[in-house]
Design a protein around this motif. Sequence first.
Motif, PDB file in Angstrom:
ATOM      1  N   ALA A   1       8.911  -5.908   7.502  1.00 17.87           N
ATOM      2  CA  ALA A   1       9.510  -5.561   8.787  1.00 17.87           C
ATOM      3  C   ALA A   1      10.725  -6.439   9.067  1.00 17.87           C
ATOM      4  O   ALA A   1      11.754  -5.961   9.546  1.00 17.87           O
ATOM      5  N   ALA A   2      10.596  -7.726   8.755  1.00 20.05           N
ATOM      6  CA  ALA A   2      11.707  -8.653   8.994  1.00 20.05           C
ATOM      7  C   ALA A   2      12.910  -8.325   8.112  1.00 20.05           C
ATOM      8  O   ALA A   2      14.060  -8.560   8.500  1.00 20.05           O
ATOM      9  N   GLN A   3      12.648  -7.772   6.942  1.00 19.39           N
ATOM     10  CA  GLN A   3      13.731  -7.409   6.025  1.00 19.39           C
ATOM     11  C   GLN A   3      14.308  -6.030   6.337  1.00 19.39           C
ATOM     12  O   GLN A   3      15.226  -5.576   5.661  1.00 19.39           O
ATOM     13  N   HIS A   4      13.741  -5.373   7.363  1.00 15.48           N
ATOM     14  CA  HIS A   4      14.174  -4.039   7.765  1.00 15.48           C
ATOM     15  C   HIS A   4      14.062  -3.049   6.604  1.00 15.48           C
ATOM     16  O   HIS A   4      14.953  -2.213   6.388  1.00 15.48           O
ATOM     17  N   SER A   5      12.974  -3.159   5.855  1.00 19.32           N
ATOM     18  CA  SER A   5      12.722  -2.235   4.763  1.00 19.32           C
ATOM     19  C   SER A   5      12.504  -0.827   5.322  1.00 19.32           C
ATOM     20  O   SER A   5      12.010  -0.658   6.443  1.00 19.32           O
ATOM     21  N   THR A   6      12.843   0.165   4.542  1.00 18.93           N
ATOM     22  CA  THR A   6      12.620   1.544   4.982  1.00 18.93           C
ATOM     23  C   THR A   6      11.126   1.864   4.894  1.00 18.93           C
ATOM     24  O   THR A   6      10.386   1.213   4.154  1.00 18.93           O
ATOM     25  N   PRO A   7      10.666   2.886   5.643  1.00 12.09           N
ATOM     26  CA  PRO A   7       9.262   3.270   5.538  1.00 12.09           C
ATOM     27  C   PRO A   7       8.848   3.581   4.106  1.00 12.09           C
ATOM     28  O   PRO A   7       7.739   3.243   3.683  1.00 12.09           O
ATOM     29  N   ALA A   8       9.729   4.230   3.345  1.00 15.90           N
ATOM     30  CA  ALA A   8       9.403   4.558   1.951  1.00 15.90           C
ATOM     31  C   ALA A   8       9.185   3.290   1.133  1.00 15.90           C
ATOM     32  O   ALA A   8       8.262   3.207   0.308  1.00 15.90           O
ATOM     33  N   GLU A   9      10.040   2.306   1.351  1.00 12.57           N
ATOM     34  CA  GLU A   9       9.893   1.035   0.632  1.00 12.57           C
ATOM     35  C   GLU A   9       8.597   0.343   1.026  1.00 12.57           C
ATOM     36  O   GLU A   9       7.895  -0.226   0.168  1.00 12.57           O
ATOM     37  N   MET A  10       8.265   0.393   2.306  1.00  8.90           N
ATOM     38  CA  MET A  10       7.039  -0.249   2.773  1.00  8.90           C
ATOM     39  C   MET A  10       5.801   0.413   2.175  1.00  8.90           C
ATOM     40  O   MET A  10       4.859  -0.263   1.759  1.00  8.90           O
ATOM     41  N   VAL A  11       5.806   1.737   2.138  1.00  6.92           N
ATOM     42  CA  VAL A  11       4.660   2.463   1.589  1.00  6.92           C
ATOM     43  C   VAL A  11       4.462   2.088   0.121  1.00  6.92           C
ATOM     44  O   VAL A  11       3.340   1.826  -0.324  1.00  6.92           O
ATOM     45  N   GLY A  12       5.549   2.068  -0.640  1.00 12.94           N
ATOM     46  CA  GLY A  12       5.454   1.727  -2.055  1.00 12.94           C
ATOM     47  C   GLY A  12       4.983   0.305  -2.280  1.00 12.94           C
ATOM     48  O   GLY A  12       4.130   0.044  -3.137  1.00 12.94           O
ATOM     49  N   THR A  13       5.494  -0.614  -1.497  1.00 13.13           N
ATOM     50  CA  THR A  13       5.112  -2.014  -1.646  1.00 13.13           C
ATOM     51  C   THR A  13       3.660  -2.232  -1.248  1.00 13.13           C
ATOM     52  O   THR A  13       2.915  -2.969  -1.897  1.00 13.13           O
ATOM     53  N   PHE A  14       3.230  -1.571  -0.170  1.00 16.14           N
ATOM     54  CA  PHE A  14       1.850  -1.700   0.268  1.00 16.14           C
ATOM     55  C   PHE A  14       0.889  -1.153  -0.782  1.00 16.14           C
ATOM     56  O   PHE A  14      -0.160  -1.742  -1.051  1.00 16.14           O
ATOM     57  N   ALA A  15       1.237  -0.022  -1.385  1.00 16.36           N
ATOM     58  CA  ALA A  15       0.377   0.572  -2.413  1.00 16.36           C
ATOM     59  C   ALA A  15       0.208  -0.383  -3.588  1.00 16.36           C
ATOM     60  O   ALA A  15      -0.891  -0.560  -4.118  1.00 16.36           O
ATOM     61  N   ALA A  16       1.298  -1.031  -3.985  1.00 15.59           N
ATOM     62  CA  ALA A  16       1.220  -1.980  -5.093  1.00 15.59           C
ATOM     63  C   ALA A  16       0.373  -3.194  -4.715  1.00 15.59           C
ATOM     64  O   ALA A  16      -0.420  -3.695  -5.524  1.00 15.59           O
ATOM     65  N   ALA A  17       0.526  -3.659  -3.477  1.00 16.92           N
ATOM     66  CA  ALA A  17      -0.209  -4.847  -3.031  1.00 16.92           C
ATOM     67  C   ALA A  17      -1.694  -4.565  -2.853  1.00 16.92           C
ATOM     68  O   ALA A  17      -2.514  -5.484  -2.890  1.00 16.92           O
ATOM     69  N   ALA A  18      -2.065  -3.294  -2.641  1.00 13.67           N
ATOM     70  CA  ALA A  18      -3.466  -2.946  -2.410  1.00 13.67           C
ATOM     71  C   ALA A  18      -4.296  -3.006  -3.685  1.00 13.67           C
ATOM     72  O   ALA A  18      -5.525  -2.994  -3.627  1.00 13.67           O
ATOM     73  N   GLU A  19      -3.654  -3.061  -4.834  1.00 14.26           N
ATOM     74  CA  GLU A  19      -4.389  -3.195  -6.089  1.00 14.26           C
ATOM     75  C   GLU A  19      -5.155  -4.518  -6.071  1.00 14.26           C
ATOM     76  O   GLU A  19      -4.737  -5.494  -5.445  1.00 14.26           O
ATOM     77  N   ALA A  20      -6.279  -4.560  -6.780  1.00 15.62           N
ATOM     78  CA  ALA A  20      -7.109  -5.763  -6.789  1.00 15.62           C
ATOM     79  C   ALA A  20      -7.676  -5.985  -8.188  1.00 15.62           C
ATOM     80  O   ALA A  20      -7.880  -5.028  -8.939  1.00 15.62           O
ATOM     81  N   PRO A  21      -7.943  -7.243  -8.554  1.00 13.43           N
ATOM     82  CA  PRO A  21      -8.544  -7.528  -9.864  1.00 13.43           C
ATOM     83  C   PRO A  21      -9.906  -6.851 -10.005  1.00 13.43           C
ATOM     84  O   PRO A  21     -10.634  -6.669  -9.021  1.00 13.43           O
ATOM     85  N   ARG A  22     -10.264  -6.496 -11.219  1.00 10.02           N
ATOM     86  CA  ARG A  22     -11.527  -5.814 -11.491  1.00 10.02           C
ATOM     87  C   ARG A  22     -12.720  -6.599 -10.944  1.00 10.02           C
ATOM     88  O   ARG A  22     -13.636  -6.013 -10.347  1.00 10.02           O
ATOM     89  N   THR A  23     -12.713  -7.916 -11.126  1.00  8.34           N
ATOM     90  CA  THR A  23     -13.835  -8.729 -10.661  1.00  8.34           C
ATOM     91  C   THR A  23     -14.022  -8.613  -9.158  1.00  8.34           C
ATOM     92  O   THR A  23     -15.144  -8.441  -8.665  1.00  8.34           O
ATOM     93  N   ASP A  24     -12.934  -8.686  -8.404  1.00  8.07           N
ATOM     94  CA  ASP A  24     -13.022  -8.593  -6.953  1.00  8.07           C
ATOM     95  C   ASP A  24     -13.519  -7.217  -6.511  1.00  8.07           C
ATOM     96  O   ASP A  24     -14.305  -7.098  -5.562  1.00  8.07           O
ATOM     97  N   VAL A  25     -13.048  -6.162  -7.198  1.00  2.00           N
ATOM     98  CA  VAL A  25     -13.466  -4.809  -6.840  1.00  2.00           C
ATOM     99  C   VAL A  25     -14.960  -4.631  -7.080  1.00  2.00           C
ATOM    100  O   VAL A  25     -15.692  -4.111  -6.229  1.00  2.00           O
ATOM    101  N   LEU A  26     -15.433  -5.074  -8.240  1.00  2.86           N
ATOM    102  CA  LEU A  26     -16.850  -4.947  -8.558  1.00  2.86           C
ATOM    103  C   LEU A  26     -17.713  -5.718  -7.554  1.00  2.86           C
ATOM    104  O   LEU A  26     -18.751  -5.223  -7.095  1.00  2.86           O
ATOM    105  N   ALA A  27     -17.295  -6.929  -7.222  1.00  2.00           N
ATOM    106  CA  ALA A  27     -18.060  -7.731  -6.266  1.00  2.00           C
ATOM    107  C   ALA A  27     -18.091  -7.060  -4.897  1.00  2.00           C
ATOM    108  O   ALA A  27     -19.122  -7.061  -4.213  1.00  2.00           O
ATOM    109  N   PHE A  28     -16.975  -6.464  -4.502  1.00  2.00           N
ATOM    110  CA  PHE A  28     -16.918  -5.785  -3.205  1.00  2.00           C
ATOM    111  C   PHE A  28     -17.837  -4.567  -3.190  1.00  2.00           C
ATOM    112  O   PHE A  28     -18.563  -4.341  -2.210  1.00  2.00           O
TER     113      PHE A  28
END
Length: 206
Positions: free
Chosen positions: A82-109
């Motif tokens: 938000a501070a970088q004034h990213s476009t909604p498309a950029e935010m969606v793409g970045t959020f999707a990438a950040a939502a990935e998680a290591p296999r160990t964390d996913v299994l534990a969850f």
Amino acid sequence: MKRRHGASARQRRAALIDAAVEVAAEQGMAGVTHRAVTERAGLPLATVGYFFDSITDLAVEALRTKVAADATALKDLAARLAAQHSTPAEMVGTFAAAAEAPRTDVLAFVEALLHAARNPDVRPAVTEVLEAGRDAVTAATSAAGAPDADAGAYLALVHGYLLHSIAAPDLVDPDALLRGIRGLFIGGLVERGQLDAALEIARPRD
């Protein structure tokens, strides 16, 4: 939960939490025992009792700690975008990438969710974790211009994708999560009559 201070104590406590996550991922919640966790952490058997009232308390705290860290990271990411004034498309793409998680964390969850389904006493902690995840999603979608987005739907999409990606990785397209999040976001914009913004995100990228 017992409290102790000092750098050394904090390091041992953190080691127990990391070990509990790893054991839960490999053996399920039933495998999270004093011996299994302390052996994995390389600590004496009595260490769990020094920091936690029970092995269940350790398992719950491990879940909270890991998910809280992920939620905080996503909230911080949303604020930076938000501070970088990213476009909604950029935010969606970045959020999707950040939502990935290591296999160990996913299994534990996933193990924690199943454990909560069978053990009502654990459900408040899992509910707390899911609420933290929703808060992180809300921060991200708000920064992208959709403050009233259905955070639960986004979170369920992320969890479903992660579960499928570790259970049947050959069947899961790496870009499926991004497409799913984009679809939810575009649909929400259309429902609110923000057609120009929806078309901007839907427009193919090179």
